[in-house]
Write a protein that holds these residues in place. Structure first.
Motif, short mmCIF file in Angstrom:
data_model
loop_
_atom_site.label_atom_id
_atom_site.label_comp_id
_atom_site.label_asym_id
_atom_site.label_seq_id
_atom_site.Cartn_x
_atom_site.Cartn_y
_atom_site.Cartn_z
N ASP A 95 52.23 75.68 39.37
CA ASP A 95 52.86 74.44 38.90
C ASP A 95 54.20 74.23 39.56
OD1 ASP A 95 52.04 72.41 36.78
OD2 ASP A 95 54.15 72.72 36.27
N ALA A 135 48.40 67.96 43.66
CA ALA A 135 47.49 67.61 42.57
C ALA A 135 46.53 68.76 42.28
CB ALA A 135 46.70 66.34 42.93
N LEU A 136 46.09 69.44 43.32
CA LEU A 136 45.20 70.59 43.15
C LEU A 136 45.92 71.71 42.40
CD1 LEU A 136 42.53 72.05 43.72
CD2 LEU A 136 43.48 72.76 45.93
N THR A 139 46.30 70.70 38.74
CA THR A 139 45.02 70.69 38.04
C THR A 139 44.55 72.10 37.74
OG1 THR A 139 44.40 68.61 39.13
CG2 THR A 139 42.62 69.92 38.15
N LEU A 142 46.42 73.41 34.80
CA LEU A 142 45.94 72.87 33.53
C LEU A 142 44.67 73.58 33.05
CD1 LEU A 142 46.51 69.07 34.23
CD2 LEU A 142 47.67 70.44 32.48
N PHE A 143 43.83 74.00 33.98
CA PHE A 143 42.58 74.66 33.61
C PHE A 143 42.77 76.13 33.27
CE2 PHE A 143 40.45 70.95 35.46
CZ PHE A 143 39.41 70.78 34.55
N ILE A 181 49.23 66.48 32.63
CA ILE A 181 48.00 65.77 33.00
C ILE A 181 48.35 64.49 33.76
CG2 ILE A 181 45.98 64.54 32.12
CD1 ILE A 181 45.89 66.50 29.81
N ALA A 184 49.39 65.24 37.32
CA ALA A 184 48.26 65.56 38.20
C ALA A 184 47.52 64.30 38.61
CB ALA A 184 47.31 66.53 37.51
N VAL A 185 47.28 63.41 37.65
CA VAL A 185 46.60 62.14 37.95
C VAL A 185 47.46 61.28 38.87
CG1 VAL A 185 45.74 59.98 36.95
CG2 VAL A 185 45.28 62.16 35.79
N LEU A 188 47.32 62.54 42.43
CA LEU A 188 46.05 62.18 43.08
C LEU A 188 46.04 60.71 43.48
CD1 LEU A 188 43.21 62.95 43.94
CD2 LEU A 188 42.44 62.47 41.61
#
Length: 208
Positions: A95, A135-136, A139, A142-143, A181, A184-185, A188
């Motif tokens: 991050d 963004a990767l 993301t 977040l996972f 979130i 990240a969006v 992208l």
């Protein structure tokens, strides 16, 4: 104002700046998850946990390590190894990289709003690739962050025995998680807009 920006270029610049701001905010803010204290001596206290920061936490008494005291403020863990989950440590690194990349591109986007020829065609695509990488990173963070919800610290302090990987137990998602979130969006979307932001000037000169 610079006249070299297309409509997509302005949108790219604004989204880039917003995404960078959101990424930096969520990275530092401790409220990724939160929950009420489990122990009776800390009633009406809400614990908050971020990637590497926390609010309202227990720590060893400086004079008697066998006893724990409640601190009602926010702060970082004393060292990297004290972060309660290996997944949170990995997420902190990813991050942080993602937020740093977005801030770097956002600075370029900001100057592109006011100055001509800040970015050529190559740099426009490089900015988009950088934002895609960011963004990767965000993301993936977040996972993998929920993989740390089974940490004993969380279960003992706030989330309870029912907490586990991808199970919040007594806790809930905090504001910073939703901001992450959005970051990240936004990263992208900015990456997708970047190739469309340039305006043709002559035969071979492109600028954002």
């Amino acid at each position: 104002m610079c006249g070299s920006l297309t409509a997509h270029g302005w949108l790219w610049a604004v989204v880039s700046i917003l995404a960078a701001g959101a990424a930096g905010t969520s990275f530092y803010w401790a409220d990724w998850i939160n929950g009420p204290a489990v122990m009776p001596q800390a009633q009406n206290v809400t614990f908050e946990y971020g990637l590497f920061r926390r609010c309202n936490f227990l720590e060893h008494n400086a004079t008697n390590r066998a006893h724990m005291i409640l601190r009602t403020d926010c702060g970082r863990y004393e060292n990297f190894d004290e972060i309660p989950s290996i997944w949170w440590r990995v997420g902190t690194v990813l991050d942080g990289i993602g937020a740093g990349l977005l801030v770097l591109v956002a600075l370029t986007a900001f100057f592109a709003l006011f100055l001509e020829d800040v970015c050529n065609n190559v740099l426009a695509y490089l900015a988009g690739a950088t934002q895609l990488l960011a963004a990767l990173c965000l993301t993936v963070t977040l996972f993998i962050y929920p993989l740390g919800w089974d940490a004993s610290t969380l279960r003992d302090e706030a989330c309870g025995v029912t907490a586990g990987r991808y199970k919040l137990g007594r806790c809930q998602l905090g504001v910073a998680f939703y901001i992450a979130i959005g970051a990240a969006v936004g990263a992208l979307l900015a990456a997708l807009f970047s190739p469309l932001a340039k305006r043709k000037r002559g035969h071979s000169d492109y600028v954002i």
